[in-house]
Design a protein around this motif. Structure first.
Motif, mmCIF file in Angstrom:
data_model
loop_
_atom_site.group_PDB
_atom_site.id
_atom_site.type_symbol
_atom_site.label_atom_id
_atom_site.label_comp_id
_atom_site.label_asym_id
_atom_site.label_seq_id
_atom_site.Cartn_x
_atom_site.Cartn_y
_atom_site.Cartn_z
ATOM 1 N N THR A 453 -17.363 36.842 -8.098
ATOM 2 C CA THR A 453 -17.100 37.956 -9.002
ATOM 3 C C THR A 453 -15.685 37.848 -9.576
ATOM 4 O O THR A 453 -14.754 37.474 -8.863
ATOM 5 N N ALA A 454 -15.563 38.176 -10.837
ATOM 6 C CA ALA A 454 -14.233 38.293 -11.426
ATOM 7 C C ALA A 454 -13.734 39.705 -11.114
ATOM 8 O O ALA A 454 -14.461 40.671 -11.316
ATOM 9 N N VAL A 455 -12.526 39.806 -10.584
ATOM 10 C CA VAL A 455 -12.014 41.119 -10.197
ATOM 11 C C VAL A 455 -10.744 41.413 -10.978
ATOM 12 O O VAL A 455 -9.831 40.586 -11.027
ATOM 13 N N LEU A 456 -10.698 42.597 -11.595
ATOM 14 C CA LEU A 456 -9.466 43.068 -12.205
ATOM 15 C C LEU A 456 -8.997 44.243 -11.360
ATOM 16 O O LEU A 456 -9.697 45.243 -11.231
ATOM 17 N N LEU A 457 -7.834 44.091 -10.738
ATOM 18 C CA LEU A 457 -7.338 45.101 -9.815
ATOM 19 C C LEU A 457 -6.091 45.737 -10.401
ATOM 20 O O LEU A 457 -5.085 45.060 -10.612
ATOM 21 N N ILE A 458 -6.183 47.021 -10.696
ATOM 22 C CA ILE A 458 -5.030 47.738 -11.228
ATOM 23 C C ILE A 458 -4.462 48.556 -10.077
ATOM 24 O O ILE A 458 -5.180 49.329 -9.456
ATOM 25 N N SER A 459 -3.191 48.363 -9.767
ATOM 26 C CA SER A 459 -2.645 49.105 -8.643
ATOM 27 C C SER A 459 -1.189 49.429 -8.867
ATOM 28 O O SER A 459 -0.442 48.655 -9.455
ATOM 29 N N GLU A 460 -0.806 50.611 -8.390
ATOM 30 C CA GLU A 460 0.596 50.989 -8.448
ATOM 31 C C GLU A 460 1.306 50.570 -7.171
ATOM 32 O O GLU A 460 2.516 50.705 -7.050
ATOM 33 N N ASP A 461 0.544 50.087 -6.204
ATOM 34 C CA ASP A 461 1.119 49.684 -4.931
ATOM 35 C C ASP A 461 1.308 48.170 -4.942
ATOM 36 O O ASP A 461 0.364 47.398 -4.800
ATOM 37 N N LEU A 462 2.555 47.748 -5.137
ATOM 38 C CA LEU A 462 2.835 46.340 -5.350
ATOM 39 C C LEU A 462 2.475 45.505 -4.124
ATOM 40 O O LEU A 462 1.977 44.377 -4.236
ATOM 41 N N ASP A 463 2.713 46.051 -2.931
ATOM 42 C CA ASP A 463 2.396 45.299 -1.717
ATOM 43 C C ASP A 463 0.902 45.024 -1.629
ATOM 44 O O ASP A 463 0.470 43.919 -1.323
ATOM 45 N N GLU A 464 0.137 46.059 -1.913
ATOM 46 C CA GLU A 464 -1.315 45.919 -1.898
ATOM 47 C C GLU A 464 -1.748 44.840 -2.886
ATOM 48 O O GLU A 464 -2.535 43.954 -2.572
ATOM 49 N N LEU A 465 -1.168 44.920 -4.047
ATOM 50 C CA LEU A 465 -1.548 44.016 -5.118
ATOM 51 C C LEU A 465 -1.257 42.569 -4.736
ATOM 52 O O LEU A 465 -2.121 41.700 -4.805
ATOM 53 N N LEU A 466 -0.026 42.340 -4.287
ATOM 54 C CA LEU A 466 0.368 40.960 -3.994
ATOM 55 C C LEU A 466 -0.420 40.390 -2.829
ATOM 56 O O LEU A 466 -0.585 39.185 -2.717
ATOM 57 N N GLY A 467 -0.933 41.272 -1.965
ATOM 58 C CA GLY A 467 -1.731 40.789 -0.845
ATOM 59 C C GLY A 467 -3.119 40.334 -1.246
ATOM 60 O O GLY A 467 -3.790 39.652 -0.485
#
Lengths: 504, 358
Positions: A453-467
């Protein structure tokens, strides 16, 4: 007025059969920052709402400098110098900072002598270690400046105990450090005591003196921050030893086929002004692309436009076909989503759990033949999904609002990810969720990616995102301003782009 | 957290307590309104027990009373549906009166060019014309809401006044039968086109039409994907858009169908009772329909029952006037009291729900 020592003793609060606070005691030493940690629903906000007079505890009492006080209303809390800074701003955008401060006074005279008020203001702000422009409209301030103005407001009102409720959730990392640094130095200088409600261990570690961990309404751990390790805190929060965070599947080089392609997307915000400007991006199969950004930089509008909830111009194609968000396209192209606040944005709260689980396929066989619904099949599907995703609910016919936040999320995960998903758009999918539900969400997203699956993840939590991501895009003022692969990502650089600064 | 095994597969029903509440509150509201009404008639110098006795007698006490009640219930069911169907989609449309009178006018004039034709197609044509015009009228409110952001409650109410004005304008102008001297009316429809009386009941066939439509609405709302989609749209337009439902079309569709119901009610009044369109059509059925739908919690089958109750109350008004000299408007006072009490009960229920949720 010196800084008081505030103590909450044996606080208990029930809401019906629900024990929200169970004999919680808390001591905020004069001139310190006391952090309050806990999952959502652990009782943090109930506790502080007792302290500012919104709730009345069923048992227990509040002592200020050793004397017992009964807080019947926020006005009583105000008289004791207790004030709260909320996660979201409470300033009037169209007024200047000075006007906001003056009108925030509990008792305004019928005639306001602006000259003398402004003099008093200047006196308050002169002593501060940071500067907030007084004659600028609040709408023109950055998020960090607004949060500082909120703190100035509390000081101006003579508050001595500040309760900060996740004050950094809308700030960039640099702004967060600055704001909390100022709170820290004000407490050190003996101007304030503070309670810091936070999810972020690194904030607690850097800016708090003491910490109390709440779980299910009870205080499970308390003491100086220096005495407790992160692992010990996490364990106290979730009540069991911390399993390893979601392990990233080895990053395979993304396959070549592009699933999502967005070209020159423009979207207007609710105010009619452009919120997303000429945005273009691509997401490939088996790739997680993250969009970082401070909230309010067009991410919400971008996601809504993609999902067909908002008008847009520009093109969006999925697997080469134009996508406008009709039911047929969704089913054919496999576009699904995990919005933030799933109860509000992905569920119908007055419909049942079983019906909510059917939102994606209620009009297809076997749930529907011709126009006739088959509620038996609908219930069977719900039973299957509830078991498979371990959704805990009072029953399949319980209304969605009877479920806890984590279980709402599990239900939405069950509904969205059991479809034939080729593009998953996740927008702050863990906002407000507890630890366990977060982990599960991450795991499911990574699993979906590993299936292609192609996933586009929008997040304001940078730690979550980078993980989680393979590639990071930074969105600021409606545009993509920076792109970097996850391996090469530097948080400080990303933070600068998030703040709209030209990075070094 | 209890286990979920052994749950029966039934369509969504609120929890037991909530279901009980949704029945108990309207009943309590009616009782409270009755108590206030009793005090009101006592103040007018009448014995409340006598008054309530006459209401029962005048509404349900004889076969004649039942006929009167049933023929009043027929339009009430339809205008009740005109409120209840959009309510499923989250709309509060209260302009049924306007759609009803315009639908009646359409029904009154559409058959005038045709004389001596078979009756059944003409009768269907009248109902269809009423449905179309009524649907158009509510459709305007839907369009204004979805494309111009105008609150549908206000626009439908104002459109109702416009509709009534248009009705007067046409019945007293272009479409007036010059022979109608004291009461401006359209040309009377061919007597052979009038809706027949139901055998054995003594009530016009419009009652059967409205009952059939209520049952159809019940089935569609509860057992089809259309009803499901409409509830999704009413629950949250955001979520409906996310799952790919064309929200604007659903809202418009619900409005048009609802307006159609009100329009048919008007056409039935013309085709079964009046035989022509004149100001006798404007007797407040549209507004009573709001009360019917709210008391019935927007459930089509409950609407039938409530329409009987309200129809009976209205039928008894003339008896009250004859026996006790109470003015016609007395029943309007009672209706108004019930409505206020229902709204208060709704507000209390809302608060109860919110506090228990917290």
């Amino acid at each position: 007025m010196s800084v008081p020592q505030v103590e909450l003793k044996n606080m208990t609060k029930r809401f019906g059969a629900n024990l929200a606070l169970n004999n919680v005691s808390l001591l905020i030493r004069s001139g310190t920052v006391h952090a309050l940690l806990g999952e959502n629903g652990a009782g943090k906000s109930t506790l502080v709402k007792c302290l500012v007079g919104f709730y009345h505890p069923d048992e227990g009492h509040i002592q200020v400098d050793g004397r017992e006080h009964r807080l019947n209303s926020p006005r009583d809390a105000d008289a004791l110098g207790i004030g709260m800074v909320y996660q979201h701003f409470t300033l009037v955008p169209s007024m200047t900072v000075a006007q906001n401060l003056v009108v925030s006074g509990a008792r305004l005279p019928a005639y306001i002598n602006w000259q003398s008020e402004l003099r008093r203001l200047a006196q308050v702000t002169r002593k501060l270690p940071f500067h907030v422009p007084l004659d600028v409209r609040v709408s023109q301030l950055s998020a960090g400046e607004k949060q500082k103005a909120e703190i100035v407001k509390q000081l101006y009102l003579g508050r001595k105990l500040l309760i900060l409720d996740e004050p950094t959730s809308v700030l960039t990392p640099a702004e967060a450090d600055e704001v909390l640094g100022h709170v820290r130095s004000l407490t050190r200088a003996g101007e304030l005591s503070a309670i810091l409600i936070s999810h972020k261990f690194h904030e607690v570690r850097r800016f708090a003196d003491d910490v109390t961990v709440l779980r299910r309404g009870a205080s499970v751990r308390t003491g100086p921050v220096a005495d407790l390790t992160d692992d010990a805190l996490a364990e106290a929060m979730i009540g069991e030893p911390v399993s390893k965070m979601v392990q990233h599947a080895p990053k395979s080089p993304p396959k070549s086929d592009i699933i999502l392609s967005v070209r020159d997307l423009c979207v207007n915000g609710d105010n009619g002004l452009p919120a997303v400007k000429d945005l273009s991006l691509e997401v490939r199969a088996a790739e997680v692309v993250g969009i970082a950004g401070v909230s309010g930089n067009g991410q919400l509008e971008f996601v809504e436009a993609m999902m067909g909830q908002r008008d847009r111009s520009g093109t969006m194609t999925v697997s080469g076909s134009p996508f406008n968000g009709t039911r047929r396209e969704i089913a054919r192209l496999g576009v699904y989503g995990l919005p933030q606040e799933p109860l509000k944005n992905a569920c119908i709260d007055r419909m049942s759990l079983a019906e909510n689980l059917a939102l994606r396929n209620f009009d297809r066989v076997p749930l529907c033949r011709g126009i006739a619904m088959n509620y038996g099949a609908l219930a069977e599907q719900a039973e299957r999904l509830v078991a498979q995703f371990r959704v805990k609910a009072p029953g399949l016919n319980a209304s969605m609002s009877a479920l806890s936040g984590g279980n709402v999320q599990r239900a939405v995960l069950a509904r969205e990810l059991t479809q034939d998903v080729r593009l998953l758009v996740a927008s702050n999918p863990t906002f407000g969720l507890d630890f366990v539900a977060c982990e599960e969400t991450y795991r499911r997203i990574v699993e979906a990616r590993n299936r292609g699956t192609a996933v586009l993840l929008i997040s304001e939590d940078l730690d979550e995102l980078l993980g989680l991501v393979d590639r990071v895009l930074v969105m600021s003022a409606g545009r993509i301003v920076y792109e970097v692969s996850a391996d090469g990502a530097d948080k400080r650089v990303i933070g600068k782009y998030m703040a709209g600064m030209k990075a070094a | 957290m209890s286990s979920i095994s052994g749950i029966e597969p039934v369509p969504s029903k609120p929890l037991g307590t909530a279901a009980q509440l949704s029945v108990a509150l309207p009943v309590l509201a009616v009782l409270l309104a009755s108590a206030i009404f009793a005090a009101f008639v006592a103040l007018s110098g009448q014995n409340p027990a006598t008054v309530f006795g006459l209401i029962v007698q005048g509404g349900f006490g004889s076969s004649f009373a039942w006929q009167d009640t049933l023929s009043r219930a027929a339009p009430l069911v339809l205008v009740g549906l005109a409120v209840a169907i959009p309510a499923q989609a989250g709309l509060v449309i209260i302009g049924g009166e306007g759609a009803l009178v315009l639908g009646g006018l359409a029904g009154a004039v559409v058959t005038l060019p045709f004389a001596g034709v078979h009756a059944l197609p003409m009768q269907l044509l009248m109902l269809l014309a009423g449905a179309l015009i009524g649907g158009l009228w509510f459709g305007l409110a839907g369009v204004l809401r979805q494309y111009r952001g105008v609150n549908e409650t206000i626009s439908s109410l104002l459109l109702s006044y416009i509709g009534i004005a248009v009705f007067h304008h046409l019945t007293e102008g272009m479409l007036r039968d010059p022979a109608s001297l004291d009461k401006p009316s359209t040309h009377p429809i061919d007597p052979s086109y009038m809706l027949p009386t139901l055998p054995g009941v003594g009530v016009h066939a419009g009652l059967a039409v409205s009952l059939l439509l209520a049952i159809a609405a019940h089935v569609v709302l509860r057992y089809t994907r259309w009803g499901f989609a409409l509830r999704v749209v009413g629950g949250s337009a955001r979520v409906a858009r996310m799952i790919g439902l064309a929200v604007n079309r659903w809202i418009l569709g619900a409005s048009v169908v609802a307006g159609g119901m009100a329009g048919i009610a008007g056409a039935i009044e013309v085709a079964a009772v009046q035989g022509t369109a004149n100001s006798s059509l404007i007797v407040g059925y549209g507004y009573s329909g709001i009360l019917v739908a709210f008391l019935a919690r927007h459930q089509p089958l409950a609407i039938v029952a409530v329409a009987l109750l309200i129809g009976g109350m209205q039928a008894s008004a003339s008896l009250l006037q004859r026996r006790l000299g109470l003015p016609d408007a007395t029943m309007l006072v009672f209706q108004g009291l019930i409505f206020v009490c229902v709204l208060v009960a709704d507000a209390i229920a809302q608060q109860l729900r919110e506090t228990t949720r917290r």
